[in-house]
Design a protein around this motif. Structure first.
Motif, PDB file in Angstrom:
ATOM      1  N   UNK A  11       0.855  -1.175   0.000  1.00  0.00           N
ATOM      2  CA  UNK A  11       0.000   0.000   0.000  1.00  0.00           C
ATOM      3  C   UNK A  11       0.899   1.234   0.000  1.00  0.00           C
ATOM      4  N   UNK A  12       0.606   2.185  -0.871  1.00  0.00           N
ATOM      5  CA  UNK A  12       1.397   3.411  -0.943  1.00  0.00           C
ATOM      6  C   UNK A  12       0.551   4.619  -0.578  1.00  0.00           C
ATOM      7  N   UNK A  13       1.139   5.507   0.227  1.00  0.00           N
ATOM      8  CA  UNK A  13       0.475   6.767   0.560  1.00  0.00           C
ATOM      9  C   UNK A  13       1.381   7.933   0.196  1.00  0.00           C
ATOM     10  N   UNK A  14       0.803   8.897  -0.498  1.00  0.00           N
ATOM     11  CA  UNK A  14       1.480  10.153  -0.818  1.00  0.00           C
ATOM     12  C   UNK A  14       0.805  11.259  -0.017  1.00  0.00           C
ATOM     13  N   UNK A  15       1.605  12.117   0.626  1.00  0.00           N
ATOM     14  CA  UNK A  15       1.060  13.231   1.403  1.00  0.00           C
ATOM     15  C   UNK A  15       1.775  14.522   1.023  1.00  0.00           C
ATOM     16  N   UNK A  16       0.998  15.592   0.842  1.00  0.00           N
ATOM     17  CA  UNK A  16       1.593  16.914   0.659  1.00  0.00           C
ATOM     18  C   UNK A  16       1.700  17.592   2.013  1.00  0.00           C
ATOM     19  N   UNK A  17       2.776  18.349   2.214  1.00  0.00           N
ATOM     20  CA  UNK A  17       3.046  19.003   3.485  1.00  0.00           C
ATOM     21  C   UNK A  17       3.104  20.518   3.317  1.00  0.00           C
ATOM     22  N   UNK A  18       2.561  21.215   4.298  1.00  0.00           N
ATOM     23  CA  UNK A  18       2.692  22.672   4.374  1.00  0.00           C
ATOM     24  C   UNK A  18       3.222  23.035   5.754  1.00  0.00           C
ATOM     25  N   UNK A  19       4.255  23.841   5.787  1.00  0.00           N
ATOM     26  CA  UNK A  19       4.859  24.225   7.061  1.00  0.00           C
ATOM     27  C   UNK A  19       3.986  25.209   7.833  1.00  0.00           C
ATOM     28  N   UNK A  20       4.207  25.301   9.122  1.00  0.00           N
ATOM     29  CA  UNK A  20       3.512  26.270   9.953  1.00  0.00           C
ATOM     30  C   UNK A  20       3.910  27.678   9.541  1.00  0.00           C
ATOM     31  N   UNK A  21       3.022  28.674   9.738  1.00  0.00           N
ATOM     32  CA  UNK A  21       3.336  30.037   9.304  1.00  0.00           C
ATOM     33  C   UNK A  21       4.513  30.659  10.041  1.00  0.00           C
ATOM     34  N   UNK A  22       4.832  30.150  11.223  1.00  0.00           N
ATOM     35  CA  UNK A  22       5.970  30.693  11.969  1.00  0.00           C
ATOM     36  C   UNK A  22       7.277  29.967  11.653  1.00  0.00           C
ATOM     37  N   UNK A  23       7.241  29.055  10.690  1.00  0.00           N
ATOM     38  CA  UNK A  23       8.408  28.264  10.307  1.00  0.00           C
ATOM     39  C   UNK A  23       8.879  28.690   8.922  1.00  0.00           C
ATOM     40  N   UNK A  24      10.164  28.999   8.787  1.00  0.00           N
ATOM     41  CA  UNK A  24      10.718  29.372   7.489  1.00  0.00           C
ATOM     42  C   UNK A  24      10.965  28.126   6.644  1.00  0.00           C
ATOM     43  N   UNK A  25      11.213  28.349   5.359  1.00  0.00           N
ATOM     44  CA  UNK A  25      11.552  27.226   4.498  1.00  0.00           C
ATOM     45  C   UNK A  25      12.807  26.510   4.968  1.00  0.00           C
ATOM     46  N   UNK A  26      13.786  27.266   5.428  1.00  0.00           N
ATOM     47  CA  UNK A  26      15.018  26.661   5.947  1.00  0.00           C
ATOM     48  C   UNK A  26      14.733  25.845   7.202  1.00  0.00           C
ATOM     49  N   UNK A  27      13.886  26.381   8.089  1.00  0.00           N
ATOM     50  CA  UNK A  27      13.502  25.639   9.293  1.00  0.00           C
ATOM     51  C   UNK A  27      12.821  24.323   8.921  1.00  0.00           C
TER      52      UNK A  27
END
Length: 227
Positions: free
Chosen positions: A119-135
């Motif tokens: 079984x395969x699962x793909x998930x998209x992720x979005x960071x918290x607004x207080x987290x930078x891309x580098x974080x």
């Protein structure tokens, strides 16, 4: 990676059949294409996780591997094949977002005969607004080791998004396509998936996820190798 929505007048079966039999053969002709997989969505439940789901509702995910982004751009933006692909996409797709990703294999997959039974699962992720891309990228590296400790994980890949096109061929900013990463996880069965996330290691992993993620939008998929 292509994040795909079918046209509403197409049934799920019509979309999947056409994508595999017709469009897949066309896209497989792309020059310098090393590998191509189609992931047809079969389930949109979060399954095993108690986490805010984002607004995305996709019918499929395409994955195409090239040696570099320049080869990918050239394959799909120049020449007769590029024009044929666009015409074909306009026939059966309602929307197509494109992301370029740097992939990291955390838990290697078994060979393809064994892989096909998982079984395969793909998930998209979005960071918290207080987290930078580098974080986000730093914490996702930490997250790798936590997932490794979860029981029953047959395969795990992280795809860090490094470029985005909300509309194919038109680069956009993060605000237009706020997806930071795409997860691929493989399990033996839905029960194995549930057990992995309900385990002590799974609970620790999801507690860490909440320190840097705002949304996890999960899809169970059937994967099919074209190239």
């Amino acid at each position: 990676m292509g994040l795909i929505r079918k046209k509403p007048q197409w049934t799920t079966q019509e979309f999947q059949d056409y994508w595999r039999a017709t469009h897949g053969r066309l896209a497989a002709r792309a020059p310098n294409l090393r590998e191509y997989w189609q992931n047809a969505v079969t389930d949109r439940l979060q399954r095993g996780i108690d986490f805010a789901r984002g607004p995305w509702d996709f019918d499929g995910f395409s994955q195409l591997w090239f040696d570099d982004a320049q080869q990918a751009d050239s394959a799909f933006k120049n020449g007769e094949l590029a024009a044929q692909l666009i015409a074909d996409e306009n026939l059966f797709l309602g929307s197509l977002h494109i992301v370029t990703a740097a992939q990291h294999v955390v838990v290697p997959l078994p060979s393809e005969p064994e892989r096909s039974a998982l079984l395969k699962r793909i998930s998209t992720l979005k960071r918290r607004p207080d987290i930078t891309g580098e974080d986000f990228r730093r914490e996702w590296i930490v997250h790798r080791d936590l997932v490794r400790e979860m029981p029953g994980v047959s395969g795990y890949r992280q795809n860090v998004v490094i470029a985005r096109e909300r509309v194919k061929g038109k680069p956009c900013g993060y605000e237009d396509l706020p997806i930071d990463g795409i997860v691929e996880l493989w399990f033996e069965s839905p029960a194995t998936l549930e057990a992995a996330f309900s385990s002590p290691a799974g609970r620790t992993t999801m507690a860490h996820a909440k320190t840097f993620l705002a949304e996890i939008t999960a899809f169970v998929v059937n994967e099919h190798r074209v190239v």
